[in-house]
Design a protein around this motif. Structure first.
Motif: not given
Length: 175
Positions: A43-49, A55-58, A65-67
């Protein structure tokens, strides 16, 4: 003749121990899980996703991811912002950006100390080997975001260096 399986086993043991060291340093610095640490960096590199994209990225399902976002939001590290329709964007708060910087510093310090145990010539050789392995990992995983989910991106490209994962992605996509 070289024993490839032994080398692979040594790599596996090293990779697991280095992962434990890096995650303990990063997550412990700000008191979040490994996934939470990766989410803050992403999120620091790409905020607003979206939560789904985060979730896909991590490497988490949408529900996991929601939890995770719920937990980070409860700690004041991220916030959800409505956009259009039902889509919600996840942004780091000021505290979340500070936490991401803290965890990257902690991760970097522990890894730099480990690499610093090697003589400079071995450090240089290791860098070349790791670049090759990262290109191969990108080919296997197919996602630069996934491979580099806990990377200090500016560190990887300072002094004109080229990120091997980013280059592998550009080569694969013709970009």
């Amino acid at each position: 003749m070289h024993d490839t399986r032994r080398t692979a086993n040594l790599l596996g043991a090293t990779a697991l121990a280095v992962t434990d060291l890096a995650l303990a340093g990063a997550a412990g610095a700000v008191g979040v899980s490994g996934s939470g640490a990766a989410a803050l960096v992403v999120l620091g590199a790409d905020p607003g996703i979206s939560v789904t994209e985060l979730g896909r990225r991590v490497g988490l399902t949408q529900s996991a991811a929601a939890r995770m976002v719920d937990a980070l939001e409860a700690r004041g590290l991220v916030e959800r912002r409505p956009t259009f329709g039902k889509w919600v964007a996840v942004h780091p708060t000021d505290a979340g950006r500070r936490a991401a910087a803290t965890l990257l510093d902690a991760r970097g310090d522990r890894l730099a100390a480990l690499v610093g145990a090697l003589p400079p010539s071995d450090q240089e050789a290791l860098a070349g080997l790791l670049e090759g392995l990262l290109r191969a990992l990108y080919a296997e995983v197919g996602s630069a975001w996934r491979v580099c989910r806990l990377c200090d991106r500016p560190c990887c490209t300072e002094a004109g260096a080229v990120c091997p994962v980013g280059q592998a992605e550009r080569d694969a996509t013709g970009g």
